[in-house]
Design an enzyme around this catalytic site. Structure first.
Site, mmCIF file in Angstrom:
data_model
loop_
_atom_site.group_PDB
_atom_site.id
_atom_site.type_symbol
_atom_site.label_atom_id
_atom_site.label_comp_id
_atom_site.label_asym_id
_atom_site.label_seq_id
_atom_site.Cartn_x
_atom_site.Cartn_y
_atom_site.Cartn_z
ATOM 1 N N ARG A 30 0.795 -1.227 0.000
ATOM 2 C CA ARG A 30 0.000 0.000 0.000
ATOM 3 C C ARG A 30 0.829 1.280 0.000
ATOM 4 O O ARG A 30 0.644 2.140 -0.835
ATOM 5 C CB ARG A 30 -0.929 0.016 1.226
ATOM 6 C CG ARG A 30 -1.986 -1.050 1.213
ATOM 7 C CD ARG A 30 -3.050 -0.741 2.259
ATOM 8 N NE ARG A 30 -3.994 -1.823 2.437
ATOM 9 C CZ ARG A 30 -5.070 -1.765 3.208
ATOM 10 N NH1 ARG A 30 -5.329 -0.670 3.884
ATOM 11 N NH2 ARG A 30 -5.894 -2.782 3.320
ATOM 12 N N HIS A 76 -7.766 -4.768 -7.198
ATOM 13 C CA HIS A 76 -7.552 -4.041 -5.948
ATOM 14 C C HIS A 76 -8.789 -4.131 -5.064
ATOM 15 O O HIS A 76 -9.681 -3.267 -5.135
ATOM 16 C CB HIS A 76 -7.248 -2.565 -6.267
ATOM 17 C CG HIS A 76 -6.572 -1.824 -5.156
ATOM 18 N ND1 HIS A 76 -5.270 -2.061 -4.774
ATOM 19 C CD2 HIS A 76 -7.008 -0.836 -4.335
ATOM 20 C CE1 HIS A 76 -4.925 -1.249 -3.787
ATOM 21 N NE2 HIS A 76 -5.979 -0.503 -3.499
ATOM 22 N N TYR A 120 -19.426 11.513 -12.595
ATOM 23 C CA TYR A 120 -19.452 12.709 -13.430
ATOM 24 C C TYR A 120 -18.180 12.890 -14.253
ATOM 25 O O TYR A 120 -18.218 13.508 -15.311
ATOM 26 C CB TYR A 120 -19.650 13.963 -12.562
ATOM 27 C CG TYR A 120 -20.963 13.982 -11.818
ATOM 28 C CD1 TYR A 120 -22.169 13.923 -12.496
ATOM 29 C CD2 TYR A 120 -20.994 14.072 -10.432
ATOM 30 C CE1 TYR A 120 -23.373 13.932 -11.812
ATOM 31 C CE2 TYR A 120 -22.184 14.102 -9.736
ATOM 32 C CZ TYR A 120 -23.379 14.018 -10.430
ATOM 33 O OH TYR A 120 -24.570 14.037 -9.761
#
Length: 835
Positions: A30, A76, A120
């Protein structure tokens, strides 16, 4: 002892082991980037998922939610917010030095605004991401199974771009953190190429050698790194992997008039929130911890950042600026911790080690790619050899196939009779009849020769480590050519006894050097990187060209007399005039303002006394103003000369107050008078009449007289001549003058200058590209002569204007307009302007 399914364990040992496992998982999976491609797993998976989806730089954008879903479902298994934030950051030009994602929509701002919802926004891979994934299908990197074992994903990307140092990385793991600053791509590539050249003597390369190429961090938001000359903090950080650097905002001062000033902030330290900074300054001003601030506003737009801090009349600008650096994030410290994964383990890297890890990775990529290409080339050559055998024995092979009962038997007989492999025999059976044509047979032979040459090259490459290093260097140079840009963060060296919070402004930091300023007819302004004269002919020839000092103030005067004053260093560097920026984006002038002239002067406190600005309008108005009246850099337009209605500013030049002026009209009349006939006036004055003109006439040029050389006059049809200066008698101001030029029928006088014959001018044509000519191409004649043709023009073409390269100490650039380019002023408008 075990009882049923219950296992007796040591809770201390279990807690230690479980925590270590968790810590290593966070570190490796990570928080820390891989030193080879500079990516954390989430970033690598995002880019690979986009690559796998076919979302390339040349394809259409895809919804961000679609990309995030692909990453979550395949590679992931974490929260969608984490993936979307990581992808959005790769699309932010204020976070990444080299963008990896090309975003469309709201992906956040430097004010701390979050990206719009993923439903969006849209995204696709940026061009640089394509270089990170280049050749990934050629067995260049290892693949591992994904979280559920159904797919594979790369453990590292080929990374043709040195992403770790170019884009940097930040991350907090368990017990450790990383903070690698971004760097300039061109500088990093130059350092890598230097190491490849010195590969056999890598141990002799030290940090000082590498810092000859990599000056320091280069943040996407710019700013200024304060570096002590005695205490080399950057070299210490690069030598140990740990360090700190002080970063300041980039500011400059502007005059407001009546003794007031404003502080303009144009760049902030990396990762500084602009909105939070403005709020902090406002709070400090309200609480009177910083005094002297009269107004504070954000004027940033798509052209760049601009925070305006207006000061009161009694405020000390340097004192206020020092308080701002001391009390706000306009100055902060960036910690350098060059921690990254090497071989799956976290390691603290020096600059040299980080570069070496990347080069080792690229050499391995080139080796594996070459082996892959060599294998495929040999397989293809093997098939082509079989096809050539078939073409050489075409009749026998056709007969053999026709006699065979089925394809398997035919393949077996082909192998046995012509000693072919199974692959070659199958290729012959699959060969189309069109391949029997003569042209197709030639294509097979040509392809075979190309494949053999490729095999020879690849075999030689794999045998030669030196050649492989050269391939890596060449590919790095290609990356540099595509993505390199100028350094954004300036490194300022100060003495050890100077405080780091000293209020540095752009005037203190700008390099004192001489360069050329170019402005095109379309208003695009640019600076050259050195004092080499730009090309004055061809399609890239500028309309205004003047030699300037980077510490000067540039005055841009429009035809209506309104003028903008900006620092010269605000004009960006460009390799050609057409790559510049429009003057409306760097000055208060609008897109509708037509530039009449450009002039540079030194900083206000360095200007010489008894120097004047002499302006001339197209209707013959002249005015003389002291340069001491001109302001310094300002964000507001001011009136350099008031232009009457129906008139236009023709030009401006510097004088000593005692010179003579030569003015010339389009009709060919010229007048010579002393500038002492014109008294000094204020900036807002319109001036006095300098020459009597007919109703259909206008001024096309004015020069200081006398100067060395002759008067050069040129017409719109390419006719020109030179006249010695003694032929122009001195008169009083506001006379009709004498005949200096008799243009041919249908020809207009478009330009006049005074210089030696070896000087050059640029002639801008109506249809063709600008052309350059020497003044001595025109004959030396009397005032009454018509001149001779020095430029042959095609039918319908004409010269529109003439420009010269100005190299005097404080230059003024002006152009001489033809009536074809700027409309002739009507007699009625002229009479109205005179009134």
């Amino acid at each position: 002892m075990e009882v049923g399914l219950v296992k007796k364990i040591d809770i201390d040992a279990e807690m230690q082991q479980s925590y270590l496992d968790y810590a290593m998982s966070v570190i490796v999976s990570r928080a820390l980037p891989d030193a080879r491609d500079g990516l954390k797993p989430v970033h690598r998976r995002i880019l690979y998922a986009m690559f796998d989806m076919g979302v390339r730089p040349s394809t259409t954008y895809r919804k961000s939610a679609r990309i995030v879903g692909e990453v979550l479902g395949k590679y992931h298994p974490h929260g969608d917010a984490a993936v979307y934030e990581a992808m959005a950051r790769m699309a932010q030009d204020f976070s990444m030095r080299c963008l990896m994602v090309d975003g469309q929509g709201n992906f956040g701002s430097i004010d701390g605004d979050p990206p719009a919802a993923m439903r969006y926004t849209e995204a696709r891979m940026a061009d640089a991401a394509g270089d990170l994934l280049a050749d990934i299908k050629k067995d260049t990197v290892d693949f591992d199974t994904n979280f559920d074992g159904t797919l594979t994903e790369p453990t590292v990307l080929p990374a043709a771009l040195p992403n770790l140092l170019v884009n940097g990385a930040t991350g907090i793991a368990v017990g450790m953190s990383t903070s690698i600053p971004p760097h300039n791509l061109g500088e990093v590539v130059d350092a890598l190429k230097f190491m490849l050249q010195k590969w056999d003597k890598l141990d002799d390369i030290n940090i000082e050698d590498l810092m000859g190429f990599i000056q320091g961090p280069d943040f996407p938001t710019g700013g200024i790194i304060i570096q002590s000359k005695e205490n080399e903090t950057l070299s210490g950080a690069y030598g140990s992997g740990r360090g700190r650097v002080t970063v300041q905002a980039r500011v400059h001062m502007e005059e407001m008039g009546r003794g007031r000033n404003r502080i303009i902030v144009t760049e902030l330290p990396y990762m500084t929130n602009k909105a939070a900074l403005i709020e902090k300054i406002a709070d400090l001003a309200r609480n009177e911890r910083i005094t002297g601030i009269a107004d504070l506003r954000d004027e940033s737009d798509r052209q760049g950042m601009r925070i305006v801090i207006e000061l009161s009349k009694t405020a000390d600008p340097q004192g206020v600026l020092g308080d701002l650096y001391r009390l706000t994030p306009m100055q902060n410290t960036f910690s350098i911790i060059m921690l990254a994964l090497v071989g799956g383990e976290p390691r603290m890297l020096t600059l040299k080690q980080a570069l070496r890890v990347y080069l080792d990775h690229r050499l391995e990529i080139v080796k594996r790619r070459s082996e892959f290409d060599l294998k495929n080339a040999r397989e293809r050559a093997h098939i082509l050899e079989g096809l050539q055998t078939a073409l050489d024995n075409l009749d026998d092979i056709i007969a053999l196939i026709r006699r065979s009962p089925d394809a398997d038997k035919a393949k077996e007989r082909l192998q046995r009779r012509f000693k072919l492999s199974e692959i070659q025999a199958q290729a012959i059976l699959d060969m189309q009849l069109r391949r029997l044509a003569a042209l197709e047979r030639k294509k097979i032979n040509d392809e075979y020769r190309e494949i053999k040459a490729k095999i020879k090259f690849l075999e030689g490459l794999l045998r030669s480590p030196k050649k492989m290093r050269q391939v890596v260097a060449d590919e790095l140079e290609e990356v540099k050519e595509k993505y390199d840009d100028r350094r954004r963060t300036q490194i300022a060296l100060i003495d050890a006894d100077q405080p780091k919070a000293m209020p540095l402004t752009m005037r203190d930091l700008i390099e004192d050097k001489t360069v050329w300023l170019t402005i095109t007819e379309d208003g695009l302004a640019a600076l050259t990187s050195d004092d080499k004269l730009p090309r004055q002919s061809g399609s890239e020839a500028p309309t205004w060209l003047l030699k300037v000092n980077t510490r000067d103030t540039l005055f841009l005067a429009a035809e209506n007399g309104m003028t903008a004053a900006i620092p010269v260093h605000n004009v960006p560097e460009a390799n050609k005039p057409s790559a510049g920026i429009h003057i409306a984006k760097i000055s208060p002038l609008s897109l509708d303002d037509h530039l009449a002239c450009a002039i540079t002067l030194p900083p206000k406190d360095e200007r010489a006394e008894e120097r004047y600005l002499f302006s001339v309008s197209q209707l013959g108005m002249v005015k003389k103003s002291a340069i001491a009246d001109l302001p310094g850099p300002t964000a507001d337009l001011f009136t350099m000369v008031r232009i009457n209605e129906g008139d236009r500013l023709q030009g401006v030049f510097l004088t000593d107050g005692k010179s003579e002026i030569l003015m010339m009209a389009a009709s060919g009349m010229a007048i010579r008078f002393s500038e002492e006939d014109v008294r000094p006036m204020g900036l807002v004055a319109a001036g006095v009449m300098g020459m009597k003109l007919k109703d259909d006439d206008h001024i096309i040029g004015a020069e200081i007289f006398p100067t060395r050389g002759e008067v050069f006059i040129i017409g719109s049809l390419g006719t020109a001549k030179r006249v010695v200066t003694t032929q122009f008698p001195k008169q009083g101001r506001y006379g009709q003058g004498v005949v200096a030029w008799k243009p041919e029928k249908n020809e207009k006088t478009i330009g006049m200058t005074i210089n030696k014959g070896t000087a050059r001018v640029t002639l801008h044509l109506w249809k063709l590209a600008p052309k350059m000519t020497r003044l001595d191409a025109a004959p030396l004649q009397g005032r009454a002569a018509r001149g001779k043709t020095i430029l042959d023009l095609k039918a319908g073409d004409e010269i529109l204007q003439m420009t010269t390269a100005v190299e005097i100490d404080r230059p003024v650039a002006k152009r001489t307009n033809s009536t074809a380019k700027s409309k002739r002023i009507s007699p009625a408008r002229k009479r109205k302007a005179k009134k």
